[in-house]
Design an enzyme around this catalytic site. Structure first.
Site, PDB file in Angstrom:
ATOM      1  N   LYS A   1      45.876  53.563   8.166  1.00 29.08           N
ATOM      2  CA  LYS A   1      45.031  54.898   7.635  1.00 29.08           C
ATOM      3  C   LYS A   1      44.343  55.657   8.875  1.00 29.08           C
ATOM      4  O   LYS A   1      43.701  56.335   8.565  1.00 29.08           O
ATOM      5  CB  LYS A   1      44.403  54.503   6.525  1.00 29.08           C
ATOM      6  CG  LYS A   1      44.995  54.023   5.230  1.00 29.08           C
ATOM      7  CD  LYS A   1      43.551  53.767   3.815  1.00 29.08           C
ATOM      8  CE  LYS A   1      43.154  52.688   3.624  1.00 29.08           C
ATOM      9  NZ  LYS A   1      41.860  52.617   2.449  1.00 29.08           N
TER      10      LYS A   1
ATOM     11  N   ARG B   1      33.750  49.020  -4.951  1.00 29.92           N
ATOM     12  CA  ARG B   1      34.979  50.200  -5.778  1.00 29.92           C
ATOM     13  C   ARG B   1      34.913  50.147  -6.912  1.00 29.92           C
ATOM     14  O   ARG B   1      35.831  49.417  -8.050  1.00 29.92           O
ATOM     15  CB  ARG B   1      36.130  50.029  -5.540  1.00 29.92           C
ATOM     16  CG  ARG B   1      35.989  49.987  -2.799  1.00 29.92           C
ATOM     17  CD  ARG B   1      35.797  50.934  -3.016  1.00 29.92           C
ATOM     18  NE  ARG B   1      35.599  51.720  -1.690  1.00 29.92           N
ATOM     19  CZ  ARG B   1      36.906  51.358  -0.947  1.00 29.92           C
ATOM     20  NH1 ARG B   1      38.265  51.216  -2.002  1.00 29.92           N
ATOM     21  NH2 ARG B   1      36.901  51.882   0.120  1.00 29.92           N
TER      22      ARG B   1
ATOM     23  N   PRO C   1      41.686  59.145   0.611  1.00 25.57           N
ATOM     24  CA  PRO C   1      43.101  58.554   1.471  1.00 25.57           C
ATOM     25  C   PRO C   1      43.762  57.662   1.571  1.00 25.57           C
ATOM     26  O   PRO C   1      42.971  57.168   1.950  1.00 25.57           O
ATOM     27  CB  PRO C   1      43.181  59.177   2.385  1.00 25.57           C
ATOM     28  CG  PRO C   1      41.465  60.107   2.593  1.00 25.57           C
ATOM     29  CD  PRO C   1      41.018  59.308   0.832  1.00 25.57           C
ATOM     30  N   GLU C   2      45.168  57.433   1.466  1.00 30.29           N
ATOM     31  CA  GLU C   2      45.200  56.116   1.117  1.00 30.29           C
ATOM     32  C   GLU C   2      46.660  56.492   2.196  1.00 30.29           C
ATOM     33  O   GLU C   2      46.990  57.542   2.658  1.00 30.29           O
ATOM     34  CB  GLU C   2      46.411  55.641  -0.236  1.00 30.29           C
ATOM     35  CG  GLU C   2      45.510  55.415  -1.316  1.00 30.29           C
ATOM     36  CD  GLU C   2      45.107  54.476  -2.303  1.00 30.29           C
ATOM     37  OE1 GLU C   2      45.704  53.868  -1.999  1.00 30.29           O
ATOM     38  OE2 GLU C   2      44.157  54.679  -3.297  1.00 30.29           O
TER      39      GLU C   2
END
Ligand code: ZN
Length: 279
Positions: free
Chosen positions: A51, A250, A2-3
Site C-alpha cells: 500500500k 477496525r 485504500p487497499e
C-alpha cells in the site's frame, strides 16, 4: 480506505501523468521538506509496493508516500480546478508542463535515496499484486503466529502486503471462518485456499472503480458494511464488531451462520463506524 488494488490504480494514474517528464514545480507542505525543490528533475516511475507508493526521481531520489485511511493523490490537467480537498490538506504538489499531481492528507511523506527504498518497504511481506508474490511465503508468515486472530494477521502487511479492512472481512467470509479464529486453527484446506483467494480478489478489482467481491448483481460486497442487513448467502443478520489491539481497532463484519469460529465477547461496542488509524 485504500487497499492494495486502489493503491495500484493511484500509482498508474500518477505514473501516466508524471513518468518520463520533467518537473516544472515541486511543493512540499510538510515542515521537514519545506525547502526541497525537485524542479528540473525527471520523474522516472511511480511504483506501488503493497500500500506504499514510491515515486522515483532522477538523481537517485525516492518520494515515499502512503495513503493510510484517507490520503489521496489526484491528477489535474493544466487549468483544471483542484478538487481533492481544501488547500490546507495539501501535502505535496508535483507538476509537469501539462499535469499537476496533488497529494492530499498524506500521513506519510518521506524523501529518501532510492538506494534506501528497502528501508521504507523492506518490512513488507509478499505483495499480492507485485512481481515478488509468493503464496507459500505469505502463508508461512501468517502461520508464524498461530494464536493470532486471522483478521489481525491478514491486516499485518509484514505477512502479506495489500489487504485492507474491506478485504479482511470479505476474505474471512469466503473462507467460511470468523476473523477471530486463531490462524493455527484454520483448517488445512482453507489455509491452502487463502492466498489464492486473496490474490484473486485483488486482481479482479485492480482496474475496477468500485470494489466487488460477490458476482451478485447490485451487491458489491458479501458482508463489509452490511450489518445488520441479511447475509447475501443465508439471510442471517450480518454483524459488526471492532477488531484490533486497542490502538488500531477496525470495524469488522461477519455472518454468524456462514462463518465458523469465535466471535468477540458480547458487550463490546458493535462497530461505531470506521475510525481513523494506521493502515
Ligand atoms: Zn450467512
Amino acid at each position: 480506505m485504500p487497499e492494495g488494488d486502489t493503491v495500484r490504480q493511484v500509482a498508474r494514474r500518477l505514473h501516466d501523468a508524471l513518468a518520463g517528464k520533467v518537473l516544472t514545480r515541486s511543493d512540499f507542505r510538510v515542515p521537514r521538506y519545506a525547502t526541497v525543490d525537485l524542479t528540473g528533475r525527471t520523474v522516472l516511475d511511480v511504483t506501488p509496493r503493497g500500500k506504499h507508493l514510491l515515486t522515483h526521481v532522477e538523481g537517485g531520489l525516492t518520494l515515499h508516500t502512503h495513503l493510510r485511511m484517507d490520503g489521496s493523490w489526484r491528477v489535474f490537467a493544466a487549468g483544471q480546478r483542484w478538487s481533492g480537498g481544501p488547500a490546507h490538506q495539501i501535502r505535496v504538489i508535483l507538476a509537469t508542463a501539462d499535469r499537476t499531481a496533488v497529494g492530499y492528507r498524506l500521513p506519510v511523506v518521506e524523501l529518501l535515496r532510492t538506494a534506501d527504498d528497502e528501508r521504507a518497504v523492506g518490512h513488507l511481506g509478499p505483495d499480492l499484486l507485485g512481481p515478488d508474490w509468493d503464496a507459500e511465503q505469505a502463508l508461512a508468515n501468517l502461520r508464524a503466529d498461530p494464536a493470532r486472530p486471522l483478521g489481525e494477521a491478514l491486516l499485518d502487511q509484514r505477512n502479506l502486503a495489500g489487504i485492507g479492512n474491506v478485504y479482511k472481512s470479505e476474505l474471512c467470509f469466503l473462507l467460511g471462518v470468523t476473523p477471530w479464529l486463531a490462524v493455527g486453527e484454520l483448517p488445512a484446506d482453507r489455509a491452502a485456499k487463502l492466498p489464492i483467494l486473496a490474490k484473486k480478489l485483488l486482481e479482479a478489482n485492480r482496474d475496477r472503480p468500485v470494489r466487488r467481491t460477490t458476482g451478485v448483481r447490485g451487491q458489491d460486497l458479501f458482508v463489509y458494511g452490511r450489518a445488520p442487513r441479511p447475509c447475501l448467502r443465508c439471510g442471517t443478520s450480518v454483524r459488526v464488531a471492532d477488531q484490533g489491539d486497542g490502538s488500531r481497532e477496525r470495524p469488522t463484519y461477519w455472518c454468524p451462520a456462514c462463518q465458523r469460529g469465535p466471535a468477540p465477547r458480547p458487550g463490546r461496542p458493535a462497530g461505531g463506524g470506521p475510525r481513523r488509524g494506521r493502515a
